[in-house]
Write a protein that holds these residues in place. Structure first.
Motif, PDB file in Angstrom:
ATOM      1  N   LEU A  37       0.740  -1.284   0.047  1.00  0.00           N
ATOM      2  CA  LEU A  37      -0.073   0.049  -0.116  1.00  0.00           C
ATOM      3  C   LEU A  37       0.839   1.348  -0.153  1.00  0.00           C
ATOM      4  CD1 LEU A  37      -2.669  -1.211   2.536  1.00  0.00           C
ATOM      5  CD2 LEU A  37      -3.099  -0.557   0.087  1.00  0.00           C
ATOM      6  N   ASN A  38       2.139   1.411   0.741  1.00  0.00           N
ATOM      7  CA  ASN A  38       2.944   2.224   0.570  1.00  0.00           C
ATOM      8  C   ASN A  38       4.103   2.398  -0.273  1.00  0.00           C
ATOM      9  OD1 ASN A  38       3.092   4.906   2.095  1.00  0.00           O
ATOM     10  ND2 ASN A  38       4.843   4.074   3.349  1.00  0.00           N
ATOM     11  N   ASP A  39       4.097   1.443  -1.260  1.00  0.00           N
ATOM     12  CA  ASP A  39       5.331   1.226  -2.241  1.00  0.00           C
ATOM     13  C   ASP A  39       5.114   2.166  -3.513  1.00  0.00           C
ATOM     14  OD1 ASP A  39       7.583   0.154  -3.113  1.00  0.00           O
ATOM     15  OD2 ASP A  39       6.635  -1.406  -4.259  1.00  0.00           O
TER      16      ASP A  39
ATOM     17  N   ASP B 297       8.569   5.723 -11.107  1.00  0.00           N
ATOM     18  CA  ASP B 297       8.405   7.401 -11.291  1.00  0.00           C
ATOM     19  C   ASP B 297       8.058   8.002 -10.031  1.00  0.00           C
ATOM     20  OD1 ASP B 297       5.982   5.898 -10.358  1.00  0.00           O
ATOM     21  OD2 ASP B 297       4.809   6.710 -12.310  1.00  0.00           O
ATOM     22  N   GLY B 298       8.215   7.266  -8.716  1.00  0.00           N
ATOM     23  CA  GLY B 298       8.029   7.957  -7.746  1.00  0.00           C
ATOM     24  C   GLY B 298       6.729   7.980  -7.163  1.00  0.00           C
TER      25      GLY B 298
ATOM     26  N   PRO C  28      -2.321   4.179  -7.203  1.00  0.00           N
ATOM     27  CA  PRO C  28      -2.292   5.818  -7.070  1.00  0.00           C
ATOM     28  C   PRO C  28      -3.090   6.423  -6.162  1.00  0.00           C
ATOM     29  CG  PRO C  28      -2.136   5.198  -9.126  1.00  0.00           C
ATOM     30  CD  PRO C  28      -2.433   3.783  -8.608  1.00  0.00           C
ATOM     31  N   PHE C  29      -4.480   5.918  -5.979  1.00  0.00           N
ATOM     32  CA  PHE C  29      -5.495   6.800  -5.152  1.00  0.00           C
ATOM     33  C   PHE C  29      -6.308   5.883  -4.403  1.00  0.00           C
ATOM     34  CE2 PHE C  29      -8.961   9.850  -4.349  1.00  0.00           C
ATOM     35  CZ  PHE C  29      -8.267  10.689  -3.643  1.00  0.00           C
ATOM     36  N   LEU C  30      -6.131   5.972  -3.047  1.00  0.00           N
ATOM     37  CA  LEU C  30      -6.812   5.065  -2.265  1.00  0.00           C
ATOM     38  C   LEU C  30      -8.026   5.785  -1.198  1.00  0.00           C
ATOM     39  CD1 LEU C  30      -6.742   2.096  -1.075  1.00  0.00           C
ATOM     40  CD2 LEU C  30      -5.027   2.751   0.625  1.00  0.00           C
ATOM     41  N   VAL C  31      -9.180   5.248  -1.463  1.00  0.00           N
ATOM     42  CA  VAL C  31     -10.257   5.804  -0.699  1.00  0.00           C
ATOM     43  C   VAL C  31     -11.082   4.949   0.374  1.00  0.00           C
ATOM     44  CG1 VAL C  31     -12.654   6.933  -0.729  1.00  0.00           C
ATOM     45  CG2 VAL C  31     -10.865   7.261  -2.715  1.00  0.00           C
TER      46      VAL C  31
END
Length: 909
Positions: free
Chosen positions: A530-532, A536-537, A542-545
């Protein structure tokens, strides 16, 4: 305001009991059971009574939150934002995804009770990537039984303990159907019934069983196969039931050279009646000694034999093939696998068979079967079973559940007094007719999904795959990897999205699922994923709700946190379109109504979806002019119909302009009010002649079609032999005229899609060193807590402040572990430190603990030195979601998470 009482429906577990909430001056004083509710009749458990502490929990989320710019996921650094900002962010992001590639958005939910709504939202959005918690819970039970008898345990069926004489429970946790089952078992035991529990652990229901039969986890299939073998070998099966109501008499082609090998022989000149569920199979008639159309009047099928049709085609009755398959599965064979003595297995089989045969029930209720035969009474064989996750949560669980359903059928107990009884809207055709899209063309920009997100495949043509046979869904559900994944694979989502296999997601929305802690396998790695970030940094997801009512371990990783309401602050429906509270004698549904206002700025997730759907102009949620169709969630529930003018909505009670209709009728603007005046529950009682034998009951089937609970009117024969599975096997063998699996999966499909049940050790057990890791490790939910919701509940924490690892004294002694001592429990995938407790109520090859009590530091509003943090633990850190060969640790038929398959060793700490 003074004192007042409001009725609603509990949600401290999934049991959904009726409750009374007592208030004074608008504040909750206490909660008790509603004696006028048909489900729990006033009984309430510790969880239900503690609902007041859910309202007062310091873990409540009360404002929308956005991760602070520059902060890392998992750090829990947020800033408050307004709901206007929330909707602006989501509308912009989701509209962009829908315009380009809807599958880049995924919506996965935990144990919510609004899957008909969340599924509708996903379908209208156009994404195939939707599922609920079932793949992590008990999809093997649901699929294994529905593909065999047309129904399953819990919401869709259960044991008739009012009339049973023998009750056998396998692998059922302490909170399944909690209060109603406690009431039923209490009455059953007082009336002289005998209760046998088969479980590695003796707690909860099992603690009051007349006999506890300890079994090694993951080996229930071996036991059940041996029981079936004994029932057949001793002639203790109900021949009349098998011949008339199962496909045991239907003739199967047995010619390896034939492209139809393993399929049923058909009378090509007869009308199939319904091509989806043909009725032109053949029997070998005992009287005329020749082939006849099945269920021809005055005929009786041979269950054994080897025959030739005109033209020389070799055939055998399906029951003969079942008997042949069972022959090697002797009690002695099963004893070595299960740890249960062969003599015990023989005794249990004999007891089941004799009870079913010699203690028959007869009710003076006349009924007519689907073939026009009049029956003066209803008879029953009073042996009842119940089973849940303990059987299901293994990578061999599908065939285990199917074997249980076959055992119940051989004993003649399906939808009969004292046995297993269906609950509306089941039974359904085998398989049910709902289907997903069949290829990537079903996913198009700005267009609803061309099918359902979840369905019931009946052949390779129903799979959701591309031209190369590769999956379209992010979890690989409904593909050749997991063809019958009828509940999806929630546990695969994060790993697959992180890998970009089969593609990357843009936005992942999680509702009420603690997927960074106890609702996942391989917890440590999932938290890292989840934190990786990629090269490209940017985050690989990309987006977690995250939408939740509480500050769980999962919310710390969110980019956007949506504060949900509690069950006492919102409207909810337990719909027949979803997972209703029906009981044996007819359909039931229920609602929740707010008893107190939402705390802070909390909004029900249902309201969020309705608002988002209107903003995104999803067709079912807007007018022809593109304006939002529904004011809010209650308005949606009242006015939404499955199709314009169908009269079928989310609620079945008090329909029609004035509430005078039930089950179907035009929308009633006062429907919520009428539910509230009637204890928030609607109950439709079937006439006695419709309450039994519903797979084959002509009156019931005609009624179910009128009520639109069923689409088709054909009889639902029990599938002792599964032609559905054989179709997939033929495809893997290169003999199916349509789709075939990719070569790398052909052997896997051929092996596991056997039309008859068989036993194999769980996949993880096959892949690890059993001498190095000799113990099975399992978890279960305690009766006083449900998932991770309640371990921050001030009252319930006094019952379970932290958890222990329970170990048989012989096992502990061999490892030098004393009662109450700290120890290491270690698997191939990791290790955790915990405290041990010695108990004779666990079989020696198993260790176990309560699930979800251990907590991560900083979560749930708990103090840093809380017992849940410093002494509690979860076994999920030791469970892998990926096997050594890179495949998912899941059942190869359904994709059920194999999280009960982990093997461990223990040592002093």
């Amino acid at each position: 305001m003074g004192a007042e009482i409001k009725t609603t429906t509990c949600y401290m577990c999934a049991c959904r009991c009726g409750i009374r909430v007592h208030l004074r001056d608008g504040a909750i004083r206490y909660i008790d059971g509603n004696p006028e509710h048909p489900l729990n009749k006033g009984v309430i458990c510790a969880k239900g009574a503690s609902g007041i502490m859910k309202q007062l929990s310091p873990a409540r989320l009360t404002r929308p939150l956005r991760r602070k710019p520059g902060s890392e996921r998992g750090a829990g650094e947020f800033e408050p934002i307004s709901w206007d900002e929330v909707f602006s962010i989501l509308e912009t992001r989701l509209r962009g995804i829908r315009e380009k590639d809807p599958k880049k958005f995924a919506l996965f939910t935990g144990r919510d009770q609004m899957q008909a709504l969340t599924g509708l939202f996903a379908r209208q959005f156009g994404t195939p990537n939707y599922a609920a918690h079932g793949g992590f819970c008990s999809v093997n039970m649901a699929a294994g039984m529905i593909y065999t008898i047309g129904g399953s345990f819990w919401e869709f069926g259960g044991p008739d303990l009012e009339r049973a004489k023998l009750f056998v429970m396998l692998g059922t946790a302490e909170d399944h159907h909690s209060n109603p089952l406690k009431i039923a078992i209490s009455k059953f035991k007082r009336s002289g019934g005998r209760f046998v529990s088969i479980n590695p652990v003796r707690t909860g229901y099992s603690a009051i069983a007349d006999e506890w039969v300890p079994i090694r986890p993951g080996t229930d299939g071996a036991l059940l196969l041996a029981l079936v073998n004994e029932i057949i070998a001793q002639g203790l099966y109900d021949r009349e039931f098998v011949a008339r109501y199962t496909n045991g008499g239907q003739l199967v082609i047995v010619d390896p050279r034939s492209p139809r090998n393993g399929l049923f022989a058909l009378d090509e000149d007869a009308d199939p009646i319904n091509p989806l569920y043909p009725q032109n199979q053949l029997w070998w008639d005992r009287h005329s000694d020749g082939p006849v159309l099945s269920h021809t009047p005055q005929t009786d099928p041979s269950l054994f034999g080897d025959y030739r049709l005109t033209g020389g085609t070799r055939v055998r009755p399906a029951f003969q093939l079942l008997a042949d398959r069972m022959r090697p599965y002797t009690p002695e064979w099963a004893a070595k696998i299960t740890g249960i003595p062969a003599a015990t297995i023989r005794r249990l089989a004999h007891e089941m068979g004799i009870t079913a045969r010699d203690e028959k029930i007869e009710l003076p209720i006349a009924w007519t079967d689907c073939w026009g035969n009049e029956h003066p009474s209803i008879t029953g064989n009073p042996v009842a079973f119940h089973a849940m996750r303990g059987l299901a949560a293994h990578s061999n669980g599908f065939h285990t559940a199917r074997t249980l359903a076959i055992l119940m059928s051989l004993l003649g107990t399906i939808d009969r007094p004292g046995g297993f009884r269906h609950k509306a809207p089941f039974p359904r055709a085998i398989p049910p007719s709902a289907k997903t899209p069949t290829g990537p063309e079903g996913v198009r920009p700005d267009t609803p999904l061309a099918g359902l997100a979840l369905g019931w495949p009946g052949s390779p043509e129903d799979l959701f795959v591309d031209a190369d046979g590769e999956p379209v869904r992010i979890d690989k559900g409904f593909s050749w990897e997991y063809p019958l994944s009828v509940h999806g694979l929630m546990h695969n989502v994060i790993t697959n999205a992180w890998r970009g296999d089969p593609y990357r997601l843009d936005t992942l929305m999680i509702f009420m699922a603690n997927m960074a802690w106890n609702s996942t396998m391989n917890t440590g790695e999932v938290r890292r994923m989840l934190n990786d970030r990629g090269a490209d940094g940017e985050y690989k997801i990309p987006f977690l709700v995250v939408c939740d009512a509480f500050q769980s371990e999962m919310t710390a990783f969110a980019d956007l946190v949506l504060p949900d309401t509690t069950y006492l602050e919102r409207h909810d429906v337990m719909s027949i379109l979803d997972r209703p509270i029906s009981e044996f004698d007819g359909p039931m549904d229920s609602v929740r109504v707010p008893v107190v206002p939402p705390k802070g700025e909390c909004r029900p997730f249902q309201e969020v979806l309705i608002e988002l759907a209107g903003r995104l102009k999803l067709p079912a949620f807007v007018t022809q002019e593109g304006k939002p169709k529904y004011r809010d969630y209650p308005d949606f529930i009242v006015r939404h119909e499955t199709e314009p003018g169908s009269g079928i909505g989310f609620l079945a009670g008090w329909r029609g302009a004035n509430g005078e209709k039930s089950l179907h009728g035009e929308p009633n603007p006062r429907q919520w009010e009428m539910y509230a005046r009637n204890n928030c529950v609607f109950r439709h009682e079937l006439p006695p002649s419709y309450r039994y034998m519903r797979n084959w009951n002509l009156g019931y089937m005609q009624w179910a079609q009128r009520a639109r609970l069923r689409r088709w009117g054909e009889p639902i024969l029990v599938h002792l032999y599964s032609e559905v599975l054989q179709r997939f096997r033929l495809a893997a063998q290169g003999k199916w005229p349509g789709r075939r699996p990719p070569p790398r999966l052909a052997k896997r499909v051929e092996t596991y899609f056997d039309p008859l049940p068989f036993y194999y050790p769980p996949l993880e057990v096959q892949a690890i060193d059993g001498e190095k890791y000799p113990l099975a490790a399992i978890t279960q939910r305690p009766m006083a807590m449900y998932h991770s919701w309640d371990s921050q509940n001030a009252w319930l924490r006094q019952i379970h402040a932290h958890n222990y690892l329970f170990i048989n004294p012989r096992t502990a002694g061999a490892s030098g572990i004393a009662d109450g001592a700290w120890l290491w429990v270690e698997s191939q995938w990791g290790r955790v430190r915990c405290m041990g407790r010695l108990s004779e109520a666990v079989e020696p090859g198993t260790v176990w603990t309560w699930n979800a009590i251990g907590k991560a530091p900083g979560a749930w509003g708990l103090a840093p030195d809380a017992n849940e943090v410093t002494r509690g633990f979860i076994l999920n850190h030791l469970i892998t979601d990926t096997l050594p060969d890179g495949s998912s640790n899941s059942d190869p038929v359904t994709g059920q998470a194999g999280w009960y398959d982990v093997r461990v060793r223990i040592s002093p700490a």
